[in-house]
Design an enzyme around this catalytic site. Structure first.
Site, PDB file in Angstrom:
ATOM      1  N   CYS A  42      32.745  42.596  59.088  1.00  0.00           N
ATOM      2  CA  CYS A  42      33.964  41.858  58.721  1.00  0.00           C
ATOM      3  C   CYS A  42      34.579  41.170  59.933  1.00  0.00           C
ATOM      4  CB  CYS A  42      34.968  42.809  58.072  1.00  0.00           C
ATOM      5  SG  CYS A  42      36.492  41.980  57.615  1.00  0.00           S
ATOM      6  N   CYS A  47      34.332  38.370  57.275  1.00  0.00           N
ATOM      7  CA  CYS A  47      35.650  37.914  56.794  1.00  0.00           C
ATOM      8  C   CYS A  47      36.471  37.159  57.841  1.00  0.00           C
ATOM      9  CB  CYS A  47      36.521  39.087  56.347  1.00  0.00           C
ATOM     10  SG  CYS A  47      35.654  40.587  55.903  1.00  0.00           S
ATOM     11  N   LYS A  50      34.900  33.846  59.249  1.00  0.00           N
ATOM     12  CA  LYS A  50      34.800  32.985  58.054  1.00  0.00           C
ATOM     13  C   LYS A  50      36.158  32.355  57.744  1.00  0.00           C
ATOM     14  CE  LYS A  50      36.080  34.417  54.432  1.00  0.00           C
ATOM     15  NZ  LYS A  50      35.398  35.311  53.532  1.00  0.00           N
ATOM     16  N   TYR A 179      29.663  35.038  46.865  1.00  0.00           N
ATOM     17  CA  TYR A 179      30.814  34.767  47.732  1.00  0.00           C
ATOM     18  C   TYR A 179      30.424  33.888  48.924  1.00  0.00           C
ATOM     19  CZ  TYR A 179      33.777  38.764  46.092  1.00  0.00           C
ATOM     20  OH  TYR A 179      34.564  39.628  45.396  1.00  0.00           O
ATOM     21  N   GLU A 183      31.611  30.027  49.751  1.00  0.00           N
ATOM     22  CA  GLU A 183      32.559  29.885  50.861  1.00  0.00           C
ATOM     23  C   GLU A 183      32.010  28.932  51.924  1.00  0.00           C
ATOM     24  OE1 GLU A 183      35.025  34.072  50.493  1.00  0.00           O
ATOM     25  OE2 GLU A 183      33.475  33.963  52.032  1.00  0.00           O
ATOM     26  N   HIS A 437      60.995  29.108  41.806  1.00  0.00           N
ATOM     27  CA  HIS A 437      60.815  27.690  41.546  1.00  0.00           C
ATOM     28  C   HIS A 437      61.139  26.851  42.774  1.00  0.00           C
ATOM     29  CE1 HIS A 437      60.546  24.165  39.004  1.00  0.00           C
ATOM     30  NE2 HIS A 437      61.673  23.730  39.494  1.00  0.00           N
ATOM     31  N   GLU A 442      54.769  30.460  39.707  1.00  0.00           N
ATOM     32  CA  GLU A 442      55.717  30.678  38.608  1.00  0.00           C
ATOM     33  C   GLU A 442      55.045  30.542  37.241  1.00  0.00           C
ATOM     34  OE1 GLU A 442      58.834  27.601  37.932  1.00  0.00           O
ATOM     35  OE2 GLU A 442      57.841  26.504  39.544  1.00  0.00           O
TER      36      GLU A 442
HETATM   37  P1  NDP Z   1      26.378  38.183  46.389  1.00  0.00           P
HETATM   38  O1  NDP Z   1      25.819  39.467  45.951  1.00  0.00           O
HETATM   39  O2  NDP Z   1      27.822  37.887  46.168  1.00  0.00           O
HETATM   40  O3  NDP Z   1      25.540  36.985  45.758  1.00  0.00           O
HETATM   41  C1  NDP Z   1      24.166  36.881  45.925  1.00  0.00           C
HETATM   42  C2  NDP Z   1      23.725  35.581  45.283  1.00  0.00           C
HETATM   43  O4  NDP Z   1      22.363  35.337  45.578  1.00  0.00           O
HETATM   44  C3  NDP Z   1      23.868  35.620  43.782  1.00  0.00           C
HETATM   45  O5  NDP Z   1      24.291  34.350  43.355  1.00  0.00           O
HETATM   46  C4  NDP Z   1      22.427  35.909  43.319  1.00  0.00           C
HETATM   47  O6  NDP Z   1      22.132  35.376  42.056  1.00  0.00           O
HETATM   48  C5  NDP Z   1      21.633  35.148  44.362  1.00  0.00           C
HETATM   49  N1  NDP Z   1      20.295  35.670  44.572  1.00  0.00           N
HETATM   50  C6  NDP Z   1      19.944  36.943  44.852  1.00  0.00           C
HETATM   51  N2  NDP Z   1      18.613  37.036  45.046  1.00  0.00           N
HETATM   52  C7  NDP Z   1      18.119  35.799  44.878  1.00  0.00           C
HETATM   53  C8  NDP Z   1      16.810  35.247  44.941  1.00  0.00           C
HETATM   54  N3  NDP Z   1      15.765  36.004  45.232  1.00  0.00           N
HETATM   55  N4  NDP Z   1      16.667  33.922  44.709  1.00  0.00           N
HETATM   56  C9  NDP Z   1      17.730  33.160  44.430  1.00  0.00           C
HETATM   57  N5  NDP Z   1      18.980  33.613  44.355  1.00  0.00           N
HETATM   58  C10 NDP Z   1      19.174  34.920  44.571  1.00  0.00           C
HETATM   59  O7  NDP Z   1      25.989  38.098  47.916  1.00  0.00           O
HETATM   60  P2  NDP Z   1      26.527  37.289  49.150  1.00  0.00           P
HETATM   61  O8  NDP Z   1      25.361  37.266  50.081  1.00  0.00           O
HETATM   62  O9  NDP Z   1      27.170  36.020  48.783  1.00  0.00           O
HETATM   63  O10 NDP Z   1      27.668  38.255  49.692  1.00  0.00           O
HETATM   64  C11 NDP Z   1      27.405  39.621  49.944  1.00  0.00           C
HETATM   65  C12 NDP Z   1      28.597  40.472  49.647  1.00  0.00           C
HETATM   66  O11 NDP Z   1      29.535  40.352  50.698  1.00  0.00           O
HETATM   67  C13 NDP Z   1      29.375  40.096  48.398  1.00  0.00           C
HETATM   68  O12 NDP Z   1      28.886  40.694  47.243  1.00  0.00           O
HETATM   69  C14 NDP Z   1      30.747  40.574  48.703  1.00  0.00           C
HETATM   70  O13 NDP Z   1      30.855  41.890  48.259  1.00  0.00           O
HETATM   71  C15 NDP Z   1      30.847  40.502  50.209  1.00  0.00           C
HETATM   72  N6  NDP Z   1      31.667  39.350  50.599  1.00  0.00           N
HETATM   73  C16 NDP Z   1      32.987  39.313  50.252  1.00  0.00           C
HETATM   74  C17 NDP Z   1      33.769  38.235  50.592  1.00  0.00           C
HETATM   75  C18 NDP Z   1      35.202  38.191  50.191  1.00  0.00           C
HETATM   76  O14 NDP Z   1      35.762  39.223  49.844  1.00  0.00           O
HETATM   77  N7  NDP Z   1      35.831  37.012  50.182  1.00  0.00           N
HETATM   78  C19 NDP Z   1      33.234  37.116  51.352  1.00  0.00           C
HETATM   79  C20 NDP Z   1      31.840  37.236  51.636  1.00  0.00           C
HETATM   80  C21 NDP Z   1      31.102  38.311  51.270  1.00  0.00           C
HETATM   81  P3  NDP Z   1      22.366  36.189  40.690  1.00  0.00           P
HETATM   82  O15 NDP Z   1      23.837  36.264  40.479  1.00  0.00           O
HETATM   83  O16 NDP Z   1      21.668  35.330  39.704  1.00  0.00           O
HETATM   84  O17 NDP Z   1      21.729  37.521  40.880  1.00  0.00           O
END
Ligand code: NDP
Length: 457
Positions: A42, A47, A50, A179, A183, A437, A442
């Site tokens: 993080c 986080c 980012k 995410y 982002e 307001h 709101e």
């Molecule tokens: P996520 O788990 O959020 O998303 C992974 C994405 O990759 C999904 O869209 C998934 O698709 C896709 N995917 C997975 N495997 C494949 C593949 N083999 N081919 C193509 N697409 C694939 O992971 P992130 O890496 O974005 O983030 C990791 C974690 O970090 C998040 O889950 C979150 O918990 C945390 N995070 C939180 C943030 C915040 O609070 N603002 C910011 C950044 C990260 P599908 O849905 O179809 O499986």
């Protein structure tokens, strides 16, 4: 049996640091091993940097918006090395602050990779130390997935590398629909790059309310991001500095960088978990009970390595509850229900509770309230972007099951709304709240007209 420490924490990220500090405060003799940098994902490459980059990416748009308010600025440009170097200074400051917190708490920190040599022994071969502890906490986090099945994956970067690129990519392809992908699509677009985001399914951000998913996809496309849904990558090629992404339909996209954000795997390799009999899920994540206890009763695990709810504040809550339970004499479970979250996409998302589809799947009869409006700020900028707010209400109990916001300040607004939802607020409680307001927020307390009434699956 005598041990060197009451608690040994493996991993100096959000969960481990909180657990170590609180345990030491309860009087436990505590040590920690961190192989990389204090603060964990993080702080160092998640986080915090980012969010700084999200701020950086807003200025171009703000300069354009300012024109409607009568402002004219001279020539402006963006310098990536300045951003990265200032970001590094802030991250270094935070890293020192974390180290300082541990020192003040009396936690001894070893800069080393650690593994379990036996159920009470931690080995750190890199520094030639072997220590014993009565309790052990594994808080090693996760790492970006790099699927071996993706041909040319070696030509891609992940969120581990993206914060330290020597040059800003002018063209970037981002794979994934979670995410991190949304982002960074917003960040690089805002900084002036040509962004293509590729997601394999029809709607990205799986698990979020469908109206938010569709609304964000529309807004990102309107901003100029080339969002390719239902699109699969066949392979990635490298030709000198150029990366070429070949899609399954045979077409190609050229880019300076390809960022993959395909989820994260728990960091369990080489920890010796199997040696001491710690049960793991199929993806390697450590299985724990509600008190974060593993299958070995004096060994615990918190945060992303347990693959429960991979969010920093959740890891902190789990670490704190563990320390209070084991060393503070008050058994506490971290509560994983109604956890608010924000996606720092552009526009951002703030959300808590159940989305419409999940609430229906759980058998609720729902009243849905939705509002979509142009925020006051944009009445003078000419920008067409709207704010979306959605309330998911249980039609039988009037309980607020979910609140979902897409639009500027969504993350800030949802934090306050989360208190009410966590307390079990009803729609009537929202209605009884006098508006502030003029604000966007709101709208949350002035929606009276049901968009859909008494719906069931
Ligand atoms: P996520 O788990 O959020 O998303 C992974 C994405 O990759 C999904 O869209 C998934 O698709 C896709 N995917 C997975 N495997 C494949 C593949 N083999 N081919 C193509 N697409 C694939 O992971 P992130 O890496 O974005 O983030 C990791 C974690 O970090 C998040 O889950 C979150 O918990 C945390 N995070 C939180 C943030 C915040 O609070 N603002 C910011 C950044 C990260 P599908 O849905 O179809 O499986």
């Amino acid at each position: 049996m005598r041990f060197d420490y009451d608690l040994f924490v493996i991993g100096g990220g959000s969960g481990g640091v909180r657990a170590g500090r609180i345990a030491a405060g309860h009087g436990a003799k505590t040590a920690m091993a961190e192989e990389y940098r204090m603060g964990g994902t993080c702080v160092i490459r998640g986080c915090v940097p980012k969010k700084l980059m999200v701020y950086a990416s807003h200025f171009g748009e703000l300069a354009e918006d300012a024109a409607g308010y009568g402002w004219t600025f001279g020539e402006h440009s963006f310098d990536w090395p300045t951003l990265i170097s200032n970001k590094d200074k802030e991250i270094n400051r935070l890293e020192s602050a974390y180290a300082g917190t541990m020192a003040r708490a009396g936690v001894e920190v070893f800069k080393a990779r650690a593994h379990l040599a036996d159920p009470h022994t931690i080995a750190m071969p890199g520094i030639g130390r072997t220590l014993t502890a009565k309790h052990i906490l594994v808080a090693t986090g996760g790492s970006p997935v790099r699927p071996a099945s993706l041909e040319g994956v070696e030509h891609t970067i992940t969120s581990n590398e993206v914060f330290d690129l020597p040059e800003m990519p002018r063209r970037i392809v981002i794979m994934g629909g979670g995410y991190i992908a949304v982002e960074f699509a917003g960040i690089f677009h805002g900084l002036g790059a040509q962004v293509t985001q590729i997601y394999r399914g029809p709607k990205f951000l799986r698990g979020f309310d469908d109206d938010l998913r569709d609304g964000l996809a529309r807004a990102m496309t309107a901003r100029g991001i080339d969002l390719r849904l239902d699109t699969k990558v066949k392979r990635i090629e490298r030709h000198g500095d150029l990366r070429r992404v070949i899609l399954e339909d045979g077409s190609a996209i050229d880019a300076d960088q390809v960022l993959i954000a395909l989820g994260r795997d728990p960091n369990v390799q080489g920890l010796g978990l199997d040696k001491v009999g710690i049960s793991q899920k199929a993806n390697g994540a450590i299985i724990v009970d509600e008190y974060s206890t593993t299958s070995v009763p004096h060994i615990y695990a918190v945060g992303d390595v347990t693959d429960r709810l991979a969010l920093t504040p959740v890891a902190i809550a789990e670490g704190h509850a563990f320390a209070d339970t084991v060393f503070g004499g008050k058994a506490r479970k971290a509560d994983h229900t109604n956890v608010a979250t924000a996606v720092f996409s552009q526009p951002p998302i703030g959300t808590i509770g159940l989305g419409e589809q999940d609430a229906l799947a759980k058998g609720h009869r729902l009243d849905i309230y939705m509002a979509e409006f142009r925020p006051m700020f944009h009445t003078m900028t000419g920008r067409a972007e709207k704010v979306m707010m959605k309330l998911v209400v249980d039609a039988d109990s009037d309980r607020m099951l979910g609140v979902h916001i897409l639009g500027s300040d969504a993350a800030e607004i949802i934090q306050a709304v989360a208190i009410a939802v966590k307390m079990g607020a009803t729609k009537a409680d929202f209605d009884a709240t006098v508006a502030v307001h003029p604000t966007a927020g709101e709208e949350l307390v002035t929606m009276r007209q049901k968009t859909r009434s008494g719906i069931t699956l």
